[in-house]
Design a protein around this motif. Structure first.
Motif, PDB file in Angstrom:
ATOM      1  N   UNK A  79      10.558  13.097  -2.131  1.00 32.71           N
ATOM      2  CA  UNK A  79       9.951  12.495  -3.317  1.00 32.71           C
ATOM      3  C   UNK A  79      10.979  11.704  -4.104  1.00 32.71           C
ATOM      4  N   UNK A  80      12.243  12.099  -4.031  1.00 38.02           N
ATOM      5  CA  UNK A  80      13.262  11.337  -4.758  1.00 38.02           C
ATOM      6  C   UNK A  80      13.633  10.084  -3.987  1.00 38.02           C
ATOM      7  N   UNK A  81      14.122  10.274  -2.745  1.00 37.17           N
ATOM      8  CA  UNK A  81      14.709   9.119  -2.085  1.00 37.17           C
ATOM      9  C   UNK A  81      13.678   8.103  -1.629  1.00 37.17           C
ATOM     10  N   UNK A  82      12.522   8.581  -1.179  1.00 33.75           N
ATOM     11  CA  UNK A  82      11.517   7.606  -0.750  1.00 33.75           C
ATOM     12  C   UNK A  82      10.878   6.891  -1.933  1.00 33.75           C
ATOM     13  N   UNK A  83      10.644   7.631  -2.997  1.00 30.45           N
ATOM     14  CA  UNK A  83      10.044   6.994  -4.169  1.00 30.45           C
ATOM     15  C   UNK A  83      10.991   5.966  -4.742  1.00 30.45           C
ATOM     16  N   UNK A  84      12.268   6.350  -4.897  1.00 30.70           N
ATOM     17  CA  UNK A  84      13.234   5.411  -5.469  1.00 30.70           C
ATOM     18  C   UNK A  84      13.326   4.165  -4.603  1.00 30.70           C
ATOM     19  N   UNK A  85      13.442   4.374  -3.291  1.00 29.60           N
ATOM     20  CA  UNK A  85      13.639   3.240  -2.400  1.00 29.60           C
ATOM     21  C   UNK A  85      12.388   2.384  -2.282  1.00 29.60           C
TER      22      UNK A  85
ATOM     23  N   UNK B 144       0.844  -1.206   0.000  1.00 25.95           N
ATOM     24  CA  UNK B 144       0.000   0.000   0.000  1.00 25.95           C
ATOM     25  C   UNK B 144       0.875   1.250   0.000  1.00 25.95           C
ATOM     26  N   UNK B 145       1.908   1.235   0.839  1.00 23.15           N
ATOM     27  CA  UNK B 145       2.784   2.400   0.924  1.00 23.15           C
ATOM     28  C   UNK B 145       3.509   2.633  -0.394  1.00 23.15           C
ATOM     29  N   UNK B 146       4.012   1.561  -0.999  1.00 24.71           N
ATOM     30  CA  UNK B 146       4.732   1.707  -2.265  1.00 24.71           C
ATOM     31  C   UNK B 146       3.806   2.244  -3.339  1.00 24.71           C
ATOM     32  N   UNK B 147       2.581   1.717  -3.399  1.00 28.24           N
ATOM     33  CA  UNK B 147       1.648   2.159  -4.434  1.00 28.24           C
ATOM     34  C   UNK B 147       1.280   3.628  -4.256  1.00 28.24           C
ATOM     35  N   UNK B 148       1.201   4.087  -2.994  1.00 24.30           N
ATOM     36  CA  UNK B 148       0.916   5.505  -2.765  1.00 24.30           C
ATOM     37  C   UNK B 148       2.021   6.377  -3.335  1.00 24.30           C
ATOM     38  N   UNK B 149       3.208   5.802  -3.420  1.00 22.44           N
ATOM     39  CA  UNK B 149       4.351   6.561  -3.929  1.00 22.44           C
ATOM     40  C   UNK B 149       4.409   6.550  -5.443  1.00 22.44           C
ATOM     41  N   UNK B 150       3.622   5.679  -6.068  1.00 26.42           N
ATOM     42  CA  UNK B 150       3.706   5.572  -7.531  1.00 26.42           C
ATOM     43  C   UNK B 150       3.446   6.911  -8.208  1.00 26.42           C
ATOM     44  N   UNK B 151       2.567   7.716  -7.595  1.00 29.94           N
ATOM     45  CA  UNK B 151       2.278   8.969  -8.286  1.00 29.94           C
ATOM     46  C   UNK B 151       3.405   9.974  -8.161  1.00 29.94           C
ATOM     47  N   UNK B 152       4.372   9.685  -7.263  1.00 30.24           N
ATOM     48  CA  UNK B 152       5.559  10.539  -7.201  1.00 30.24           C
ATOM     49  C   UNK B 152       6.593  10.117  -8.227  1.00 30.24           C
ATOM     50  N   UNK B 153       6.300   9.031  -8.913  1.00 24.88           N
ATOM     51  CA  UNK B 153       7.172   8.492  -9.954  1.00 24.88           C
ATOM     52  C   UNK B 153       7.543   9.546 -10.979  1.00 24.88           C
ATOM     53  N   UNK B 154       6.525  10.286 -11.396  1.00 22.01           N
ATOM     54  CA  UNK B 154       6.758  11.288 -12.431  1.00 22.01           C
ATOM     55  C   UNK B 154       7.754  12.329 -11.950  1.00 22.01           C
ATOM     56  N   UNK B 155       7.621  12.691 -10.673  1.00 29.98           N
ATOM     57  CA  UNK B 155       8.577  13.659 -10.138  1.00 29.98           C
ATOM     58  C   UNK B 155       9.973  13.063 -10.097  1.00 29.98           C
ATOM     59  N   UNK B 156      10.017  11.755  -9.836  1.00 29.57           N
ATOM     60  CA  UNK B 156      11.328  11.119  -9.711  1.00 29.57           C
ATOM     61  C   UNK B 156      12.040  11.095 -11.051  1.00 29.57           C
ATOM     62  N   UNK B 157      11.293  10.863 -12.107  1.00 30.13           N
ATOM     63  CA  UNK B 157      11.897  10.948 -13.430  1.00 30.13           C
ATOM     64  C   UNK B 157      12.530   9.653 -13.899  1.00 30.13           C
ATOM     65  N   UNK B 158      12.856   9.650 -15.183  1.00 37.43           N
ATOM     66  CA  UNK B 158      13.379   8.450 -15.826  1.00 37.43           C
ATOM     67  C   UNK B 158      14.724   8.020 -15.297  1.00 37.43           C
ATOM     68  N   UNK B 159      15.600   9.000 -15.002  1.00 37.01           N
ATOM     69  CA  UNK B 159      16.936   8.632 -14.555  1.00 37.01           C
ATOM     70  C   UNK B 159      16.857   7.852 -13.255  1.00 37.01           C
ATOM     71  N   UNK B 160      16.025   8.347 -12.352  1.00 34.49           N
ATOM     72  CA  UNK B 160      15.926   7.682 -11.057  1.00 34.49           C
ATOM     73  C   UNK B 160      15.300   6.300 -11.191  1.00 34.49           C
TER      74      UNK B 160
END
Lengths: 325, 100
Positions: free
Chosen positions: A294-300, A220-236
């Protein structure tokens, strides 16, 4: 290749991974399923402490001769990984000092949950592994965070009124996850197998069940972060998948060199490949507030953790099998 | 009943900051505080950590000058990078000597 598919399939059909999938599905379907914060905390406390206890009891029965080489390999990883992650994120990714250091801290440290999942994965395949592996978790948890923070401090002196090194180190070393892991190790070590037997019905037998519940929440927590994916970007996204594979391979190779079994080398690979999301975020939030969660939590959480859980574990196992011939 | 006019400073912040904030408000002159667990969203929508929990709401009754010190301190140290909301209200308190 057929072996890899088979291993992947077995991993995917375990209750742990399926529960993770359920958590993801529940969030994407906008279910109102919610874990109370205290339950999440209670499960984390249980899991970390149990890992430490079992590892400590096993360590009490391990000869130093069997242990020093893997320990050294783990420490080497803990020191080297944050350094090159930082370099890659700065030079190739164009991230700022704080963001690069924050990410480096996460990827250099370890995910105790991914570690637990790897052990249950090996157990489901009836593959043995060394008992002292949780000690390696403890060894890998902290050094990378300290190094990444030190790099950040050197590149960008702290703002006036910012936390000093003494305060930061104190906070890091007394953080909940460290205390539970190291404390559990100490207690398990001092009590030995006899001590562990006293509490085994609570800390050993229900472990997998608790892990399954925890992974449901993690989904559930990971899926909530999916929408931050776009902010994280392709490189991340690429970093979050590519680096674990690289680190996993390195860990498996070093484990093999250090004399670990197939199972043990695979786990060292998992440790190297995993990214923290318990110890590191708390430390980084206090030490590097300018870093964007948004970067480090989304990536992790949203990229690396699911990848390792679903694809990484079978992959590192097959690598270990192949290296051992 | 005799009441004394004082200020209530309310701080809503990320849970990771709980211990730090408590130490600091005490150092700046707060004699006590009340802590509640809180959840919510702000303009930045940044969620920092699941493990640390959601947010905390810290309330303290202080004199006007301590209130000012607290707000200045928060502005300098926290507003830039952390999710922190702070506001001051006027309150009429019984046993005012306890808070100053």
């Amino acid at each position: 290749m057929a072996d890899l598919w088979e291993t992947l399939r077995l991993g995917l059909l375990s209750p742990m991974v399926l529960a993770f999938g359920l958590g993801v599905a529940a969030t994407l379907l906008k279910s109102d399923l919610k874990f109370p914060g205290e339950v999440y905390t209670a499960l984390s406390i249980y899991l970390l402490f149990a890992i430490g206890l079992k590892g400590g009891a096993e360590l009490a029965q391990t000869a130093l001769a069997d242990f020093w080489a893997p320990a050294l390999a783990t420490l080497a990883l803990g020191v080297a990984v944050p350094v090159w992650c930082y370099a890659i994120l700065r030079r190739l990714g164009g991230f700022g000092v704080a963001d690069a250091a924050a990410l480096a801290a996460h990827y250099g440290s370890v995910s105790a949950v991914t570690f637990s999942a790897s052990l249950t994965f090996l157990e489901s395949l009836q593959l043995p592994y060394e008992g002292f592996l949780p000690t390696l978790v403890a060894l890998l948890e902290v050094p990378a965070i300290i190094i990444a923070l030190a790099i950040a401090r050197r590149q960008q002196p702290a703002e006036p009124g910012g936390a000093g090194w003494g305060g930061l180190l104190h906070e890091l070393l007394t953080s909940k996850s460290i205390v539970l892991l190291l404390g559990g190790l100490a207690i398990g070590f001092l009590g030995g197998p006899a001590g562990l037997a006293q509490v085994a019905p609570f800390f050993v037998d229900p472990f997998r069940g608790a892990l399954t519940l925890f992974l449901l929440e993690m989904g559930m927590v990971a899926a909530q972060r999916f929408r931050d994916f776009r902010k994280a970007g392709g490189f991340l996204a690429g970093f979050g998948i590519g680096m674990p594979v690289l680190h996993g391979a390195l860990g498996v190779w070093l484990g093999t060199l250090a004399g670990l079994s197939v199972g043990g080398s695979m786990v060292l690979g998992v440790l190297a490949a995993s990214a923290s999301y318990i110890a590191a975020p708390a430390a980084v939030r206090l030490a590097l507030p300018q870093a964007n969660p948004s970067y480090y939590l989304t990536a992790s959480l949203a990229i690396t953790f699911p990848f390792n859980l679903v694809i990484g574990l079978p992959l590192y196992l097959e690598l270990a099998r192949w290296l051992h011939g | 009943m005799q009441t004394v006019p004082l200020k209530r400073v309310t701080i809503i912040a990320e849970a990771v900051l709980e211990e730090r904030l408590i130490r600091e408000i005490k150092a700046l002159g707060a004699k006590g505080y009340t802590l509640t667990a809180a959840r919510g969203e702000g303009s930045r929508g940044v969620r920092a950590s699941e493990w640390a929990g959601q947010n905390v709401k810290l309330e303290t009754l202080v004199s006007a000058e301590v209130a000012d010190r607290l707000l200045t301190h928060l502005a300098e140290r926290y507003f830039a990078h952390y999710a922190v909301v702070a506001y001051v209200e006027n309150v009429a308190v019984v046993r005012g000597e306890k808070y100053t």
